[in-house]
Design a protein around this motif. Structure first.
Motif, short mmCIF file in Angstrom:
data_model
loop_
_atom_site.label_atom_id
_atom_site.label_comp_id
_atom_site.label_asym_id
_atom_site.label_seq_id
_atom_site.Cartn_x
_atom_site.Cartn_y
_atom_site.Cartn_z
N LYS A 76 6.94 -0.92 7.28
CA LYS A 76 7.25 -0.07 6.30
C LYS A 76 8.54 -0.35 5.48
CE LYS A 76 8.42 3.99 7.76
NZ LYS A 76 8.68 5.42 8.35
N ILE B 115 -6.26 4.16 6.14
CA ILE B 115 -5.03 3.63 6.93
C ILE B 115 -4.98 4.15 8.17
CG2 ILE B 115 -2.85 2.52 6.85
CD1 ILE B 115 -2.68 3.18 3.81
N VAL C 46 1.11 -1.27 -0.09
CA VAL C 46 0.08 -0.01 -0.02
C VAL C 46 0.87 1.21 -0.01
CG1 VAL C 46 -1.71 1.26 1.42
CG2 VAL C 46 -2.13 -1.14 1.14
N VAL D 164 1.60 -5.30 3.95
CA VAL D 164 0.29 -5.75 4.49
C VAL D 164 -0.09 -7.00 4.45
CG1 VAL D 164 -2.52 -5.31 4.50
CG2 VAL D 164 -0.68 -3.22 3.88
N LYS E 11 -3.93 -5.33 7.52
CA LYS E 11 -3.30 -5.07 8.71
C LYS E 11 -1.90 -4.58 8.27
CE LYS E 11 -1.11 -6.49 13.08
NZ LYS E 11 -1.06 -7.66 13.95
N ALA E 12 -1.20 -3.41 8.41
CA ALA E 12 -0.13 -3.12 8.05
C ALA E 12 0.92 -3.24 8.95
CB ALA E 12 0.03 -1.44 7.92
N ILE F 62 -6.26 -1.45 7.34
CA ILE F 62 -6.72 -0.74 6.04
C ILE F 62 -8.19 -1.10 5.96
CG2 ILE F 62 -6.38 -0.78 3.58
CD1 ILE F 62 -3.34 -1.59 5.85
N LEU G 145 3.83 0.38 2.48
CA LEU G 145 3.65 -0.46 3.53
C LEU G 145 3.32 -2.10 3.05
CD1 LEU G 145 1.35 1.77 5.73
CD2 LEU G 145 3.62 1.76 5.91
#
Length: 212
Positions: free
Chosen positions: A184, A140, A60, A115, A180-181, A130, A113
Motif C-alpha cells: 500500500k 481485489i 490500483v 501491483v 498481485k498487490a 486483482i 496499491l
C-alpha cells in the motif's frame, strides 16, 4: 549558418515552452501545465510503469470495503483476528499462517496499491490478487485456496471484511488475473478520485468503511 539558425530556433522554442510551463502565472500557463502533466502521466509514466511491472494495472485505487480491517492504518491485528477467526478456521487457515501473509492488515477504501504481474505458478494462499469477474471493476481479494484443474491453477478468494465468498470467486482462472498487490503506497489518497463517483453507488456502499 542554417544549422546554427535551426539550433537557435529550437533553443528559443524550448525556452518559451519552459517559461509557459513553469513560469507563466496566467490562466493560460496554468491550463497548459495541467494538460502537460496529464499527458506525461497518461502517455509516458503509466506505460513505462506497466512495462516495468508487467501489468496493465500497476497502481490500483481500492473502491470498496471488502478488504477493510477495523482501524484501517492503525488496525489492531489481534482484535481483528478475534472477530474473524471462525471464518478462517473453516478454511484451515490459522492465525500463525495469516500473520505471514502480505498486507495482513488489509486496506481501506481510497488506498492506492502497487501491483505487479501475477505469475500463476508463483501465486500462493495469502496473496492479494486483482482479477476480472465480469463486474464493473476488477476485484481485489485474498487467496484462500489454490488447486489444479485441467492442467491449470485455479484460485479461490475471499474479502478480509466479507463474511463469505462471492459466487464468482470460488473458481478463478489464470486468464482472469490482472496482477498481485504487494504494498500500500498511499493511504486514502485515492479519495481524490473516488469523491466524484462514490455518490453514484448504493447508499449502503457509500462513504467510509466499517467492519462487518
Amino acid at each position: 549558418n542554417m544549422s546554427l539558425k535551426k539550433r537557435g530556433n529550437a533553443k528559443n522554442f524550448f525556452r518559451k515552452f519552459w517559461n509557459l510551463l513553469w513560469k507563466d502565472d496566467s490562466f493560460k500557463g496554468w491550463l497548459f501545465s495541467i494538460i502537460f502533466i496529464f499527458v506525461v502521466i497518461k502517455f509516458i509514466f503509466f506505460p513505462l510503469l506497466s512495462l516495468a511491472t508487467g501489468t496493465q494495472l500497476p497502481l490500483v485505487i481500492v473502491e470498496s470495503c471488502s478488504m477493510y480491517h477495523n482501524g484501517a492504518v492503525l488496525s489492531n491485528f489481534n482484535a481483528w483476528w478475534l472477530s474473524h477467526e471462525d471464518k478462517y478456521a473453516k478454511m484451515n487457515i490459522t492465525k500463525e499462517e495469516y500473520e505471514e501473509f502480505d498486507l495482513k492488515n488489509g486496506f481501506n477504501k481510497g488506498d492506492i496499491l502497487f501491483v505487479v504481474k501475477a505469475k500463476p505458478e508463483k501465486i500462493k494462499v495469502g496473496d492479494v490478487i486483482i482479477f476480472n469477474a465480469n463486474q464493473k471493476n476488477p476485484i481485489i481479494h485474498r487467496i484462500i485456496e489454490v488447486k489444479g484443474k485441467n492442467g491449470e491453477r485455479i484460485f479461490s478468494t475471499i474479502g478480509d471484511n466479507n463474511n463469505g465468498q462471492l459466487s464468482f470467486e470460488t473458481e478463478i482462472n489464470e486468464n482472469t488475473l490482472e496482477g498481485k498487490a504487494i504494498v500500500k503506497i498511499a493511504p486514502y489518497l485515492g479519495w481524490v478520485k473516488l469523491v466524484f463517483f462514490d455518490w453514484q453507488k448504493p447508499e449502503s456502499e457509500r462513504g467510509f468503511c466499517r467492519e462487518n
